[in-house]
Design a protein around this motif. Structure first.
Motif, PDB file in Angstrom:
ATOM      1  N   GLN A  92      17.159  65.467  29.355  1.00  0.00           N
ATOM      2  CA  GLN A  92      16.946  64.022  29.476  1.00  0.00           C
ATOM      3  C   GLN A  92      17.619  63.423  30.708  1.00  0.00           C
ATOM      4  N   ARG A  93      17.792  64.231  31.764  1.00  0.00           N
ATOM      5  CA  ARG A  93      18.393  63.755  33.006  1.00  0.00           C
ATOM      6  C   ARG A  93      17.466  64.075  34.163  1.00  0.00           C
ATOM      7  N   GLN A 145      26.210  70.497  35.298  1.00  0.00           N
ATOM      8  CA  GLN A 145      25.414  69.734  36.261  1.00  0.00           C
ATOM      9  C   GLN A 145      24.823  70.667  37.316  1.00  0.00           C
ATOM     10  N   GLY A 204      21.222  64.704  37.799  1.00  0.00           N
ATOM     11  CA  GLY A 204      21.434  65.584  36.660  1.00  0.00           C
ATOM     12  C   GLY A 204      22.807  65.472  36.044  1.00  0.00           C
ATOM     13  N   LYS A 205      23.496  64.374  36.348  1.00  0.00           N
ATOM     14  CA  LYS A 205      24.879  64.219  35.882  1.00  0.00           C
ATOM     15  C   LYS A 205      24.947  64.093  34.366  1.00  0.00           C
ATOM     16  N   GLN A 206      25.930  64.750  33.814  1.00  0.00           N
ATOM     17  CA  GLN A 206      26.229  64.667  32.394  1.00  0.00           C
ATOM     18  C   GLN A 206      26.893  63.324  32.122  1.00  0.00           C
TER      19      GLN A 206
END
Length: 114
Positions: free
Chosen positions: A39-40, A70, A57-59
């Motif tokens: 979901q990124r 990441q 794509g960061k958590q």
């Protein structure tokens, strides 16, 4: 008075160069592909000669500094976009303290299953 146009030109050039490394730059690049993992969104842009760039794509949340996850997401996104294996990566040092940007080299001699 002749310095004013030069100063204005330098200021505009500085802003434009700065934008290339910003999130705004990635949203406007016509070659950008978006890969969604966990979901990124991760933006993938070709750099040429089997080199690619991934941004994002960061958590989120408590684990927002988990750079290994990441990086793994960014590598997977590049492999999905290219169908090729990532063989080397680096985090460019300039303006990249949160490691949102990665450069990767791919090997397309062995195609990955899509």
């Amino acid at each position: 008075m002749k310095m004013l146009p030069f100063v204005a030109l330098v200021a505009v050039a500085s802003v434009l160069v700065g934008c290339q490394g910003s999130a705004v730059y990635y949203h406007r690049d016509p070659a950008r592909q978006i890969i969604v993992l966990d979901q990124r969104e991760i933006s993938i842009i070709p750099l040429g000669n089997d080199k690619w760039e991934a941004f994002g794509g960061k958590q989120g949340g408590w684990f927002g500094t988990d750079y290994d996850k990441q990086k793994a997401r960014q590598i997977e996104a590049i492999e999905k976009a290219t169908g090729c294996k990532v063989v080397s990566t680096e985090f460019p040092a300039q303006n990249n303290e949160k490691k949102l940007l990665i450069h990767a080299t791919v090997d397309c001699t062995t195609q990955l299953g899509r």
